[in-house]
Design a protein around this motif. Structure first.
Motif, PDB file in Angstrom:
ATOM      1  N   MET A 141      47.737  76.417  15.324  1.00 33.03           N
ATOM      2  CA  MET A 141      48.207  75.146  14.784  1.00 33.03           C
ATOM      3  C   MET A 141      47.042  74.177  14.662  1.00 33.03           C
ATOM      4  O   MET A 141      46.191  74.116  15.537  1.00 33.03           O
ATOM      5  CB  MET A 141      49.254  74.523  15.717  1.00 33.03           C
ATOM      6  CG  MET A 141      50.615  75.184  15.631  1.00 33.03           C
ATOM      7  SD  MET A 141      51.834  74.463  16.730  1.00 33.03           S
ATOM      8  CE  MET A 141      52.075  72.880  16.076  1.00 33.03           C
ATOM      9  N   THR A 142      47.111  73.404  13.606  1.00 35.51           N
ATOM     10  CA  THR A 142      46.087  72.373  13.440  1.00 35.51           C
ATOM     11  C   THR A 142      46.554  71.098  14.133  1.00 35.51           C
ATOM     12  O   THR A 142      47.713  70.961  14.536  1.00 35.51           O
ATOM     13  CB  THR A 142      45.837  72.079  11.951  1.00 35.51           C
ATOM     14  OG1 THR A 142      47.013  71.503  11.405  1.00 35.51           O
ATOM     15  CG2 THR A 142      45.460  73.338  11.192  1.00 35.51           C
ATOM     16  N   LEU A 143      45.649  70.171  14.266  1.00 33.34           N
ATOM     17  CA  LEU A 143      45.958  68.907  14.913  1.00 33.34           C
ATOM     18  C   LEU A 143      47.033  68.142  14.138  1.00 33.34           C
ATOM     19  O   LEU A 143      47.934  67.535  14.728  1.00 33.34           O
ATOM     20  CB  LEU A 143      44.681  68.064  15.036  1.00 33.34           C
ATOM     21  CG  LEU A 143      44.830  66.733  15.767  1.00 33.34           C
ATOM     22  CD1 LEU A 143      45.327  66.958  17.182  1.00 33.34           C
ATOM     23  CD2 LEU A 143      43.523  65.990  15.774  1.00 33.34           C
TER      24      LEU A 143
ATOM     25  N   GLU B  85      49.473  69.430  12.272  1.00 32.97           N
ATOM     26  CA  GLU B  85      50.763  70.073  12.516  1.00 32.97           C
ATOM     27  C   GLU B  85      51.320  69.693  13.892  1.00 32.97           C
ATOM     28  O   GLU B  85      52.516  69.459  14.051  1.00 32.97           O
ATOM     29  CB  GLU B  85      50.622  71.588  12.415  1.00 32.97           C
ATOM     30  CG  GLU B  85      50.360  72.078  11.004  1.00 32.97           C
ATOM     31  CD  GLU B  85      50.016  73.560  10.975  1.00 32.97           C
ATOM     32  OE1 GLU B  85      49.410  74.059  11.955  1.00 32.97           O
ATOM     33  OE2 GLU B  85      50.357  74.203   9.975  1.00 32.97           O
TER      34      GLU B  85
END
Length: 187
Positions: free
Chosen positions: A1-3, A5
């Motif tokens: 997951m990205t920041l 998201e």
């Protein structure tokens, strides 16, 4: 997951929590009120049964004198009934009375074998009409603090409106309620 998201997921969770927590709190609040109403009704019916026994057994006058010595005069709003009837209140503020004159009166009013004795470890007011020998009202709460007839307190017994009692979670069963309940059950 990205920041990004992760932030979006936390924001969605926050919005859901903001919606759910007040609803859950209101549900718990209402459940506590309903429990207090049920306990007030149980105690009222028990008190009325015991008063009927005292009257039928010819013990009412002795009990009346005992009740008048330990009970306080209920300060009710001015009405035709309050002018013709003397109402005495026995207040239990947070614990079951052990022994003493007040304890004997409570033991005669409330049959401890009927239910768990822990039900009496609450804030309870039992109003008895000593003119007629009948129970007038029972108030029950686990949340208001001490009950009494002083206006402005959370445990004020003069404000008997349903909305006010619901807000304070103060269960109440009045003598007139019994007739309304029995009429509703017949329908």
């Amino acid at each position: 997951m990205t920041l990004v998201e992760l932030v979006v997921a936390l924001a969605v969770a926050g919005v859901l929590a903001a919606i759910a927590v007040p609803s859950l709190t209101a549900y718990v609040h209402h459940a506590q009120f309903q429990r207090n109403e049920a306990y007030a009704r149980t105690i009222f019916l028990d008190v009325e049964a015991n008063l009927t026994h005292l009257r039928a057994a010819g013990l009412w006058e002795d009990f009346k004198a005992e009740l008048c010595s330990v009970g306080e005069t209920a300060s009710l709003p001015e009405s035709a009934e309050s002018r013709t009837h003397e109402i005495r209140a026995v207040l239990l503020n947070g614990s079951t009375p052990d022994g003493g004159a007040k304890g004997r009166v409570v033991e005669k009013l409330v049959d401890r074998d009927t239910y768990d004795a822990g039900i009496l470890n609450a804030y309870i007011c039992i109003e008895v009409d000593v003119t007629s020998g009948h129970a007038r009202a029972v108030f029950y709460s686990t949340t208001t603090g001490a009950l009494g007839y002083e206006p402005g307190t959370d445990g004020y017994l003069g404000d008997r409106a349903y909305g006010s009692r619901l807000e304070r979670r103060l269960g109440c069963y009045l003598a007139g309620e019994m007739m309304r309940v029995s009429e509703t059950e017949r329908r």
